[in-house]
Design an enzyme around this catalytic site. Structure first.
Site, PDB file in Angstrom:
ATOM      1  N   SER A 186       1.780  -8.784 -14.010  1.00 26.33           N
ATOM      2  CA  SER A 186       1.892  -7.413 -13.185  1.00 26.33           C
ATOM      3  C   SER A 186       3.189  -6.695 -13.472  1.00 26.33           C
ATOM      4  O   SER A 186       4.217  -7.335 -13.544  1.00 26.33           O
ATOM      5  CB  SER A 186       1.656  -7.564 -11.730  1.00 26.33           C
ATOM      6  OG  SER A 186       0.268  -8.086 -11.277  1.00 26.33           O
ATOM      7  N   ASP A 200      -0.129   2.520  -9.622  1.00 27.51           N
ATOM      8  CA  ASP A 200       0.387   1.109  -9.233  1.00 27.51           C
ATOM      9  C   ASP A 200       1.785   1.017 -10.191  1.00 27.51           C
ATOM     10  O   ASP A 200       1.856   0.275 -11.253  1.00 27.51           O
ATOM     11  CB  ASP A 200      -0.437  -0.027  -9.834  1.00 27.51           C
ATOM     12  CG  ASP A 200      -0.019  -1.543  -8.883  1.00 27.51           C
ATOM     13  OD1 ASP A 200       1.154  -1.557  -8.496  1.00 27.51           O
ATOM     14  OD2 ASP A 200      -0.911  -2.123  -8.630  1.00 27.51           O
ATOM     15  N   HIS A 235       3.098  -2.985  -6.542  1.00 24.72           N
ATOM     16  CA  HIS A 235       2.835  -4.100  -5.890  1.00 24.72           C
ATOM     17  C   HIS A 235       3.895  -5.209  -6.318  1.00 24.72           C
ATOM     18  O   HIS A 235       4.290  -6.001  -5.278  1.00 24.72           O
ATOM     19  CB  HIS A 235       1.214  -4.678  -5.972  1.00 24.72           C
ATOM     20  CG  HIS A 235       1.117  -5.448  -7.196  1.00 24.72           C
ATOM     21  ND1 HIS A 235       0.330  -4.656  -8.270  1.00 24.72           N
ATOM     22  CD2 HIS A 235       1.325  -6.752  -7.551  1.00 24.72           C
ATOM     23  CE1 HIS A 235       0.145  -5.385  -9.347  1.00 24.72           C
ATOM     24  NE2 HIS A 235       0.571  -6.798  -8.787  1.00 24.72           N
TER      25      HIS A 235
END
Length: 629
Positions: A564, A219, A83
């Protein structure tokens, strides 16, 4: 270790679970904190975190000023989240070459795709508070203070560039402006896409599973940093550039982890407000979060319908959809957490203790005024609501972007103008929704907000200073501000709906969800991926103890947005995986660390390597990462 936690919650949390709060800067990591890290299992020396030539921090990057990443080879190969790479994978895609849907694998350097991505390496940090804070500085207006900081930044950058002409300097406020820190960076602008799993894997679970556990999301994405062939330093894109040779890279581990294994995360947490007053938390809940929930739902409804109707529209809008959906759900979860633990009341009780300390000690007496803070937030509420509805409804959604689909743009624009009209006071309504009139009303809104915000910021600064003085015998960390931080803890489960959550997920659990793909679109994947994840043996990528293909795992690390893509390191700096999400019970993390329920969700490095190898067939990357020449 002593930690800063809201007073009433501290005892409850420590009784229920062991977790180490803190987003610690590395240049001045408190010895007490490092001692606790040693007790919990770290085998690296203090200097090898930040100070040595081979310091672990040299493997960690700021990815595009919104995520984190880690270098995993001596040829500048970089892991971050899917992402985080989403925008760049999306821009490289077309109907003919849909890398979002189908994934992408570069089998050699020539196939790697140039992107607009960049990475920053932190070179060093220095406390420059003594060069900033003075009676003269405090007497300046906020505008003049900013000008002073900028002049100092330029001066320090000039000094840094005597060492290396590619260095840059930022100066950031810490502890609500009670401290100032200068950071030297080196930025690389030639970053190329190397590997992306299909979106069905990279975003497996979609909005259904977002912020939830259990997760099976792959991810991750892979990029490569390129450098000037003569200097190994930053260079704009050129076919002549060569892979960057890092000062340090992290060895990708296939050894796994177990409950209680040491887990340390380094990265760039974006923004927290844990020192903020109870009145600031109430404003966050009732204004900012409420606006995100109210305004983003109609946008998501429109996009969901349009994207389902046409592949071209799906590619065009999937980045916008993902961005809107993430903080729509985050805001819902945060408000739920604030209310479920009675956070505002807890904060008010803690503030009463701070006020008693000020009255007894005399420190900041006559300056810190909690009643004034309460009144300022109340008086600002109308203008602040207008600001957030303007931001969510009008800033990027009220005008039609002629480069995109006109029907979709028009539907969003009409819905957002209607939402703004029905939600905001007449005094903040533009004469018309033309660009000129909207800019005029935004200027008025900003002026009203700024008038209150300057006074609020001053009081919040005093409140933070009083907390630091009241608890001066304890190590403290500043709120996150997208500078590099370290957080440590352990791998482990928690109690979810009265039952143990488990600390990892496996391939079998993913296949079970994949088989629901016809009913739940977020679980739908290509048939070959079902086959891939259904095999009985996963070879060297299976866990040696459980014999299972472990996909994602939980730690109790203290993270927030910006983390992230952050590396999850083991006891000796080996890469266990990448952080990519928090759980539903951690969504108040920006304002409160829940040691009992809050968890970080991570993608296992073995899952990453399995997909690179067995799905991508990228033996070139496997050999590079494993150090095979």
């Amino acid at each position: 270790m002593k930690r800063l936690i809201l007073a009433i919650t501290l005892t409850l949390c420590l009784a229920a679970a062991k977790a180490d709060e803190g987003m610690w800067t590395l240049y001045n990591l408190p010895q007490a904190v490092y001692n606790q890290m040693k007790m919990e299992g770290i085998t690296m020396s203090y200097d090898d975190l930040y100070k040595s030539d081979n310091a672990l921090k040299n493997a960690v990057v700021n990815f595009c000023d919104y995520c984190s990443g880690v270098v995993v080879s001596d040829q500048g190969l970089l892991f971050t989240n899917h992402h985080c790479g989403f925008e760049h994978i999306n821009k490289a895609s077309s109907v003919e070459h849909d890398y979002m849907r189908d994934g992408f694998v570069a089998k050699n350097r020539q196939q790697e795709i140039p992107t607009s991505a960049f990475v920053r390496f932190m070179i060093s940090q220095e406390d420059v508070t003594a060069k900033v804070v003075s009676p003269a500085f405090n007497a300046k207006s906020p505008k003049d203070q900013s000008l002073f900081i900028e002049e100092l930044r330029k001066q320090l950058q000039e000094e840094a560039r005597k060492i290396d002409s590619t260095y840059s300097v930022d100066i950031d406020p810490f502890y609500e402006g009670n401290q100032w820190v200068a950071t030297v960076y080196q930025t690389f602008n030639d970053v190329r896409l190397v590997f992306a799993a299909p979106k069905s894997m990279g975003k497996f679970g979609g909005e259904t599973d977002n912020w939830m556990w259990p997760r099976q999301t792959a991810d991750f994405s892979v990029f490569r940093i390129y450098a000037d062939p003569k200097t190994n330093g930053p260079a704009e894109y050129s076919e002549n550039n060569v892979p960057y040779k890092p000062k340090r890279y992290s060895k990708v581990s296939l050894d796994g982890y177990k409950p209680g294994s040491y887990a340390m995360i380094m990265g760039y947490p974006g923004s927290t407000n844990r020192y903020i007053s109870s009145y600031g938390i109430q404003q966050r809940r009732d204004v900012m979060n409420a606006a995100m929930i109210d305004c983003r739902k109609p946008v998501l409804d429109i996009l969901r319908e349009k994207m389902a109707s046409d592949q071209k529209l799906r590619i065009m809008y999937e980045e916008k959809f993902a961005h809107a959906a993430n903080y729509y759900k985050n805001s819902i979860g945060m408000n739920k957490c604030i209310d479920s633990i009675g956070l505002i009341a807890q904060k008010q009780k803690y503030e009463a203790e701070v006020e008693a300390f000020v009255n007894k000690s005399g420190y900041l007496k006559g300056k810190l005024d909690l009643e004034l803070i309460k009144n300022l937030y109340a008086e600002e509420a109308e203008a602040y609501k207008a600001f957030w509805y303007y931001r969510e409804c009008l800033s990027s959604n009220a005008t039609v972007d002629s480069t995109k689909d006109i029907a979709t743009e028009t539907a969003i624009s009409e819905a957002m103008i209607k939402k703004y009209k029905e939600s905001i006071a007449e005094k903040y309504q533009p004469k018309s929704f033309s660009q000129e009139d909207m800019k005029e009303i935004l200027t008025a809104i900003r002026a009203d907000v700024k008038d209150y915000q300057n006074r609020i910021n001053e009081q919040e600064k005093y409140l933070t200073a009083a907390i630091l003085r009241m608890e001066e015998d304890k190590p403290h960390y500043s709120d996150a501000n997208f500078t590099m931080r370290l957080t440590y803890g352990q791998v482990g489960e928690y109690m979810l709906a009265g039952k143990p959550s488990g600390y990892y997920t496996d391939a079998q659990s993913m296949v079970a969800k994949m088989q629901m793909g016809e009913e739940i679109a977020d679980y739908k994947v290509q048939p070959e991926l079902i086959k891939l994840m259904s095999q009985k043996s996963f070879g060297k990528y299976a866990d040696k103890k459980t014999k299972k293909m472990q996909l994602c795992f939980l730690t109790n690390n203290d993270i927030t947005g910006g983390n992230s893509g952050s590396p999850v390191f083991g006891d000796n700096g080996q890469l266990l995986g990448l952080a990519f999400d928090g759980n539903w019970d951690s969504l108040a993390n920006d304002i409160y660390f829940d040691a009992t329920l809050g968890r970080t969700i991570c993608v296992d490095s073995r899952y990453i390597m399995f997909l690179i190898d067995k799905w991508g067939g990228a033996k070139n990357l496997v050999k590079e990462i494993q150090g095979v020449k």
